[in-house]
Design an enzyme around this catalytic site. Sequence first.
Site, PDB file in Angstrom:
ATOM      1  N   ILE A   1     -15.407   0.686   7.697  1.00  0.00           N
ATOM      2  CA  ILE A   1     -14.676   1.328   6.597  1.00  0.00           C
ATOM      3  C   ILE A   1     -15.275   0.978   5.240  1.00  0.00           C
ATOM      4  O   ILE A   1     -15.545   1.852   4.414  1.00  0.00           O
ATOM      5  CB  ILE A   1     -13.178   0.933   6.632  1.00  0.00           C
ATOM      6  CG1 ILE A   1     -12.587   1.194   8.023  1.00  0.00           C
ATOM      7  CG2 ILE A   1     -12.404   1.685   5.554  1.00  0.00           C
ATOM      8  CD1 ILE A   1     -12.597   2.639   8.461  1.00  0.00           C
TER       9      ILE A   1
ATOM     10  N   ASN B   1       0.805  -1.218   0.000  1.00  0.00           N
ATOM     11  CA  ASN B   1       0.000   0.000   0.000  1.00  0.00           C
ATOM     12  C   ASN B   1       0.839   1.271   0.000  1.00  0.00           C
ATOM     13  O   ASN B   1       0.297   2.366  -0.135  1.00  0.00           O
ATOM     14  CB  ASN B   1      -0.964   0.005   1.187  1.00  0.00           C
ATOM     15  CG  ASN B   1      -2.075  -1.017   1.023  1.00  0.00           C
ATOM     16  OD1 ASN B   1      -2.328  -1.501  -0.081  1.00  0.00           O
ATOM     17  ND2 ASN B   1      -2.737  -1.368   2.112  1.00  0.00           N
TER      18      ASN B   1
ATOM     19  N   CYS C   1     -17.696   0.416 -10.767  1.00  0.00           N
ATOM     20  CA  CYS C   1     -18.092   1.622 -10.034  1.00  0.00           C
ATOM     21  C   CYS C   1     -19.478   2.074 -10.465  1.00  0.00           C
ATOM     22  O   CYS C   1     -19.682   2.495 -11.598  1.00  0.00           O
ATOM     23  CB  CYS C   1     -17.102   2.761 -10.291  1.00  0.00           C
ATOM     24  SG  CYS C   1     -15.542   2.538  -9.460  1.00  0.00           S
TER      25      CYS C   1
ATOM     26  N   ARG D   1     -19.383   5.881  -6.431  1.00  0.00           N
ATOM     27  CA  ARG D   1     -18.026   5.592  -6.895  1.00  0.00           C
ATOM     28  C   ARG D   1     -16.986   6.042  -5.878  1.00  0.00           C
ATOM     29  O   ARG D   1     -17.030   7.182  -5.413  1.00  0.00           O
ATOM     30  CB  ARG D   1     -17.763   6.313  -8.218  1.00  0.00           C
ATOM     31  CG  ARG D   1     -18.640   5.859  -9.352  1.00  0.00           C
ATOM     32  CD  ARG D   1     -18.402   6.718 -10.569  1.00  0.00           C
ATOM     33  NE  ARG D   1     -18.507   8.146 -10.228  1.00  0.00           N
ATOM     34  CZ  ARG D   1     -18.879   9.080 -11.088  1.00  0.00           C
ATOM     35  NH1 ARG D   1     -19.195   8.743 -12.315  1.00  0.00           N
ATOM     36  NH2 ARG D   1     -18.923  10.350 -10.736  1.00  0.00           N
ATOM     37  N   PRO D   2     -16.033   5.189  -5.558  1.00  0.00           N
ATOM     38  CA  PRO D   2     -14.936   5.613  -4.688  1.00  0.00           C
ATOM     39  C   PRO D   2     -14.137   6.762  -5.304  1.00  0.00           C
ATOM     40  O   PRO D   2     -13.472   7.494  -4.589  1.00  0.00           O
ATOM     41  CB  PRO D   2     -14.072   4.351  -4.560  1.00  0.00           C
ATOM     42  CG  PRO D   2     -14.972   3.222  -4.919  1.00  0.00           C
ATOM     43  CD  PRO D   2     -15.943   3.773  -5.913  1.00  0.00           C
ATOM     44  N   VAL D   3     -14.191   6.917  -6.639  1.00  0.00           N
ATOM     45  CA  VAL D   3     -13.392   7.956  -7.291  1.00  0.00           C
ATOM     46  C   VAL D   3     -13.995   9.341  -7.131  1.00  0.00           C
ATOM     47  O   VAL D   3     -13.348  10.331  -7.466  1.00  0.00           O
ATOM     48  CB  VAL D   3     -13.190   7.652  -8.794  1.00  0.00           C
ATOM     49  CG1 VAL D   3     -12.447   6.353  -8.981  1.00  0.00           C
ATOM     50  CG2 VAL D   3     -14.512   7.621  -9.527  1.00  0.00           C
ATOM     51  N   ASP D   4     -15.212   9.463  -6.624  1.00  0.00           N
ATOM     52  CA  ASP D   4     -15.842  10.779  -6.514  1.00  0.00           C
ATOM     53  C   ASP D   4     -15.000  11.755  -5.690  1.00  0.00           C
ATOM     54  O   ASP D   4     -14.871  12.929  -6.048  1.00  0.00           O
ATOM     55  CB  ASP D   4     -17.245  10.658  -5.915  1.00  0.00           C
ATOM     56  CG  ASP D   4     -18.265  10.133  -6.920  1.00  0.00           C
ATOM     57  OD1 ASP D   4     -17.930  10.093  -8.121  1.00  0.00           O
ATOM     58  OD2 ASP D   4     -19.372   9.766  -6.511  1.00  0.00           O
ATOM     59  N   LEU D   5     -14.437  11.292  -4.577  1.00  0.00           N
ATOM     60  CA  LEU D   5     -13.627  12.171  -3.733  1.00  0.00           C
ATOM     61  C   LEU D   5     -12.311  12.534  -4.414  1.00  0.00           C
ATOM     62  O   LEU D   5     -11.787  13.635  -4.213  1.00  0.00           O
ATOM     63  CB  LEU D   5     -13.365  11.522  -2.373  1.00  0.00           C
ATOM     64  CG  LEU D   5     -14.598  11.306  -1.484  1.00  0.00           C
ATOM     65  CD1 LEU D   5     -14.218  10.599  -0.186  1.00  0.00           C
ATOM     66  CD2 LEU D   5     -15.277  12.632  -1.173  1.00  0.00           C
TER      67      LEU D   5
ATOM     68  N   ARG E   1      -7.802  -1.105  -8.752  1.00  0.00           N
ATOM     69  CA  ARG E   1      -8.368   0.225  -8.508  1.00  0.00           C
ATOM     70  C   ARG E   1      -7.292   1.292  -8.295  1.00  0.00           C
ATOM     71  O   ARG E   1      -7.447   2.432  -8.720  1.00  0.00           O
ATOM     72  CB  ARG E   1      -9.297   0.194  -7.286  1.00  0.00           C
ATOM     73  CG  ARG E   1     -10.610  -0.513  -7.544  1.00  0.00           C
ATOM     74  CD  ARG E   1     -11.518  -0.444  -6.322  1.00  0.00           C
ATOM     75  NE  ARG E   1     -12.747  -1.196  -6.549  1.00  0.00           N
ATOM     76  CZ  ARG E   1     -13.817  -0.706  -7.159  1.00  0.00           C
ATOM     77  NH1 ARG E   1     -13.798   0.523  -7.622  1.00  0.00           N
ATOM     78  NH2 ARG E   1     -14.897  -1.439  -7.319  1.00  0.00           N
TER      79      ARG E   1
END
Length: 429
Positions: free
Chosen positions: A338, A23, A126, A131-135, A102
Amino acid sequence: MDRIKIIGGNELRGTIPISGAKNAALPLMIAALLTDETLILDNVPRLADVALLQRILGNHGVDIMAAGKRPGDHEYQGQTLHISAKTIVDTTAPYDLVSKMRASFWVIAPLVARMHEAKVSLPGGCAIGTRPVDLLIMALEKLGAEITIDGGYVIAKAPGGLKGATIAFPKVTVSGTHVAVMAAALAKGTTIIDNAACEPEIVDVADCLNKMGAKITGAGTPRITIEGVAKLHGARHTVLPDRIETGTYAMAVAMAGGEVQLSGARPELLQAALDVLTQAGATITVNNDGIKVARNGAGISPVTVTTAPFPGFPTDLQAQLMALMTRAKGASHITETIFENRFMHVQELARFGAKISLDGETATIDGVERLRGAPVMATDLRASVSLVIAALAAEGETMVNRIYHLDRGFERLEEKLSACGANIERISG
């Protein structure tokens, strides 16, 4: 397709060297796109995800050379990567590559920061609105990028370059923090990130970027300040040890019994997990070479845990802890805060004879006296290793299928466990 066969019942004794953190390695590799000079990364783990990201970066014209072991390196010493993004030939990251991982979406940040444009496929699966990508998109827009979404691609443009801004995340986001830090490093002016993720991997990436000439302060706290610079240069950086791998092997020892030295582990990276293991009956000793984990004779005690952002109990160790608690003397409770749908391992653990019930985001695990080996199927990275932990203490043979999930995040897991006495082998085909 490869499988892993485990015959349970053996205690674990010996030493397990801890690999570099996946990570941290992935965003560090992506950060190499920010400079036209060479970034040298030491202690990069040999993982399927790392190999995939090498392909993705190669698609952009990045040259990556993997150096061999140096004299004195131990058998599992991470590889050294020389990453040169001298010329970026393509600012498009296609779906066939991004859909497989991702984190590869994060290339959008250095590409738009350095090249002022990027076209990156939305990660697979997504749904619009969740979508996790929004932020991530919000952070780039705050920095002045013009964002459009067309045909499943996010197109980011910043003809005049990115400009410093205040980014206040509505919730803690590791991916959003990585993207914001990388993009802001080359933005004009000052960027302040509020409600930033505090994970050690964020700190590691910021440390590397500072070696490259960035001006980042506050990494590891909820407020990060970045003074943008016009250009970054090359540097050399060692990837920090993997706290999730550390916690995973610590739980494996607690499950199987025995005593194992986790060489190179850093206890401050996972103190919450070590505290839970102590509560569960393991003995944790910190020494100059890392952490020694032991459970000799004592039973496993039940625990109540809620996952939380760092420095809380990590969601990436939730499945492993659940496997351990299947043998506890009493009822344990694990609440996942989470991620949604992070209990996919429950059904497979039940095949060993585990008794687990779900109520919303909370799992109740009623410990059983014995587990029995069974054919099981890995559903994702962390779930797959929880099945291995259960199998170590199960009677008879367990066959873990779809272990490509394991290879994404654990470097030669079966070899490390086998060296400590586990009856475990990879079966090819």
